[in-house]
Design a protein around this motif. Structure first.
Motif, mmCIF file in Angstrom:
data_model
loop_
_atom_site.group_PDB
_atom_site.id
_atom_site.type_symbol
_atom_site.label_atom_id
_atom_site.label_comp_id
_atom_site.label_asym_id
_atom_site.label_seq_id
_atom_site.Cartn_x
_atom_site.Cartn_y
_atom_site.Cartn_z
ATOM 1 N N VAL A 231 14.256 -95.390 -40.489
ATOM 2 C CA VAL A 231 13.977 -96.151 -41.702
ATOM 3 C C VAL A 231 12.555 -95.818 -42.139
ATOM 4 C CG1 VAL A 231 13.131 -98.235 -40.527
ATOM 5 C CG2 VAL A 231 14.132 -98.405 -42.806
ATOM 6 N N CYS A 232 12.363 -95.649 -43.423
ATOM 7 C CA CYS A 232 11.087 -95.139 -43.926
ATOM 8 C C CYS A 232 10.102 -96.279 -44.180
ATOM 9 C CB CYS A 232 11.312 -94.364 -45.219
ATOM 10 S SG CYS A 232 12.348 -92.891 -45.000
ATOM 11 N N PRO A 233 8.801 -96.029 -43.976
ATOM 12 C CA PRO A 233 7.823 -97.095 -44.182
ATOM 13 C C PRO A 233 7.661 -97.468 -45.649
ATOM 14 C CG PRO A 233 6.718 -95.032 -43.697
ATOM 15 C CD PRO A 233 8.179 -94.790 -43.503
ATOM 16 N N ALA A 234 7.636 -96.462 -46.531
ATOM 17 C CA ALA A 234 7.418 -96.688 -47.959
ATOM 18 C C ALA A 234 8.661 -96.277 -48.737
ATOM 19 C CB ALA A 234 6.206 -95.901 -48.447
ATOM 20 N N THR A 329 3.092 -88.257 -42.154
ATOM 21 C CA THR A 329 4.357 -88.970 -42.037
ATOM 22 C C THR A 329 4.110 -90.426 -41.668
ATOM 23 O OG1 THR A 329 4.524 -88.427 -39.699
ATOM 24 C CG2 THR A 329 5.556 -86.876 -41.252
ATOM 25 N N GLY A 330 5.170 -91.218 -41.664
ATOM 26 C CA GLY A 330 5.043 -92.602 -41.231
ATOM 27 C C GLY A 330 4.475 -92.699 -39.820
ATOM 28 N N ALA A 331 4.912 -91.806 -38.931
ATOM 29 C CA ALA A 331 4.412 -91.832 -37.556
ATOM 30 C C ALA A 331 2.919 -91.518 -37.513
ATOM 31 C CB ALA A 331 5.189 -90.832 -36.701
ATOM 32 N N ALA A 332 2.492 -90.518 -38.268
ATOM 33 C CA ALA A 332 1.073 -90.155 -38.277
ATOM 34 C C ALA A 332 0.227 -91.286 -38.844
ATOM 35 C CB ALA A 332 0.875 -88.879 -39.091
ATOM 36 N N ARG A 333 0.731 -91.952 -39.880
ATOM 37 C CA ARG A 333 -0.023 -93.038 -40.480
ATOM 38 C C ARG A 333 -0.119 -94.232 -39.522
ATOM 39 N NH1 ARG A 333 3.731 -91.106 -45.016
ATOM 40 N NH2 ARG A 333 4.205 -93.247 -45.620
ATOM 41 N N GLN A 334 0.961 -94.497 -38.779
ATOM 42 C CA GLN A 334 0.903 -95.568 -37.784
ATOM 43 C C GLN A 334 -0.145 -95.260 -36.720
ATOM 44 O OE1 GLN A 334 4.480 -97.349 -36.123
ATOM 45 N NE2 GLN A 334 5.710 -96.354 -37.706
ATOM 46 N N LEU A 349 2.743 -102.049 -42.243
ATOM 47 C CA LEU A 349 4.150 -101.740 -42.516
ATOM 48 C C LEU A 349 4.790 -102.822 -43.362
ATOM 49 C CD1 LEU A 349 5.209 -100.396 -39.021
ATOM 50 C CD2 LEU A 349 5.488 -99.135 -41.152
ATOM 51 N N ALA A 350 4.473 -104.071 -43.069
ATOM 52 C CA ALA A 350 5.088 -105.182 -43.802
ATOM 53 C C ALA A 350 4.679 -105.201 -45.268
ATOM 54 C CB ALA A 350 4.718 -106.510 -43.136
ATOM 55 N N SER A 368 -1.604 -98.150 -47.498
ATOM 56 C CA SER A 368 -1.802 -96.730 -47.198
ATOM 57 C C SER A 368 -0.608 -96.106 -46.500
ATOM 58 C CB SER A 368 -3.053 -96.572 -46.324
ATOM 59 O OG SER A 368 -2.903 -97.237 -45.095
ATOM 60 N N LEU A 369 0.257 -96.931 -45.942
ATOM 61 C CA LEU A 369 1.441 -96.361 -45.325
ATOM 62 C C LEU A 369 2.401 -95.855 -46.378
ATOM 63 C CD1 LEU A 369 2.175 -98.742 -42.357
ATOM 64 C CD2 LEU A 369 2.052 -96.283 -42.195
#
Length: 369
Positions: A231-234, A329-334, A349-350, A368-369
């Motif tokens: 599932v995608c963050p944005a 990516t979402g992982a890199a941003r996390q 994320l929320a 920013s995510l």
């Protein structure tokens, strides 16, 4: 123009502890009636799935995703939870009781302990096709390109509050399930049915509905369903994944012969995509050679370029890819946010599923995510 639709699965988390909150029933009850009809109970009570209507344009898809996420976030807040689009349980799931449904209880009995792994959330894209035969043939064509789509959509680096070292821990956890991963090459619907029947007869699969391959003919809709993405963050990430999948299906329908890629190379390509996302190399399963990840994306764009232009999606795809190339990516941003603690990751994320009033009330939190 092919139609498309998206299913998104979200986690419901305790806003104080970050642990999974088993309040999906309360969230479903709090949704407006029309959006409740677009929602489904999921296997775990800390998960919520929402489904867009059938769309013809990316702008239409983006609008539905925005409405769905905001409504679900509002309903989750009323239930005392935080709606978070993340691919794998980031902290812990104390209550792993399946949703009270005969089907889910049967799955839990058949698959045993692996059915009690922490909850996982994916993004499933449906693209309309005229027949089941075309859905199967499209799946054959998609096989060598889906590791690239997977790498762009990685969004689950965390487990038990720490970085796993994988960009998509969801993908690694799911490998414990039979009939999950790259779909075998099938020559016809009859061949597909024979393979599924043999898997059920072997005892590995509960029934034919448990085909969980990355691309498959939908059992419910006249579509090919692609299930490779976290599932995608944005919302922009989800729109990108849907656009790439639709263009791949459109390209497959041009009638070119599908390349037959060895299954072991495809599995290796997907494993590596889950490990590194866009931050390393991706295996080109057509040649067996590793390539810089963004070169693989360039190859994908060359392959689907004519379809993107016909669909009018090229500009959107280029814009979203430029954003991911810039921000990660979402992982890199996390991972960048993890230096401030896991709560900083979950709060950010929320943001992408919160109603405007909630966004405006948060100080110091930028999307920013």
């Amino acid at each position: 123009m092919s139609t498309l639709g998206v299913e998104e699965e979200y986690l419901l988390l305790d806003p104080d502890t970050g642990e999974n909150a088993p309040v999906a029933g309360d969230v479903l009850a709090a949704l407006p009636g029309e959006l409740r009809e677009q929602s489904r109970p999921e296997f775990r009570r800390s998960m919520l799935e929402m489904v867009t209507p059938v769309c013809t344009s990316l702008a239409e898809l983006r609008g539905h995703l925005s409405v769905m996420r905001r409504a679900a976030a509002t309903a989750a807040a009323r239930a005392g939870a935080r709606l978070v689009p993340v691919g794998a349980t980031p902290v812990a799931e104390p209550d792993r009781t399946p949703t009270d449904d005969p089907r889910f209880h049967a799955i839990a009995r058949h698959y045993g302990p692996i059915a009690h792994d922490p909850a996982l959330c994916g993004c499933h894209v449906h693209v309309g096709v005229p027949s089941r035969a075309e859905a199967i043939e499209a799946g054959n064509h998609l096989r060598p390109w889906l590791p690239v789509v997977q790498a762009l959509a990685v969004n689950s680096p965390l487990c038990e509050g720490v970085d796993t070292g994988f960009a998509s821990w969801r993908s690694v956890q799911l490998l414990r399930w039979p009939s999950l991963g790259p779909a075998p090459h099938h020559d016809s619907p009859a061949g597909y049915d024979r393979t599924v029947a043999a898997l059920v007869a072997s005892g590995a699969m509960l029934d034919e509905s448990m085909v969980l391959w990355y691309a498959r003919p939908s059992a419910t809709f006249p579509t090919v369903e692609v299930r490779v993405a976290d599932v995608c963050p944005a919302i922009g990430d989800t729109v990108l994944v849907a656009a790439l999948v639709r263009a791949l299906v459109e390209t497959a329908r041009e009638g070119h012969e599908a390349p037959v890629v060895p299954d072991e190379l495809l599995r290796a390509a997907h494993w590596n995509a889950a490990r590194t996302g866009m931050d390393g190399t991706l295996l080109d399963p057509r040649t067996g050679q590793a390539r810089p990840a963004w070169q693989a994306v360039d190859d994908l764009l060359t392959h689907i370029g004519p379809a993107l232009r016909r669909l009018g999606d090229r500009g959107t795809v280029e814009t979203e890819l430029a954003r991911i190339r810039r921000d990660g990516t979402g992982a890199a941003r996390q991972r960048r946010l993890l230096t401030g603690g896991i709560d900083a990751v979950l709060a950010e994320l929320a943001v992408h599923s919160s109603p405007p009033s909630a966004l405006n009330s948060r100080s110091g939190v930028s999307p920013s995510l």
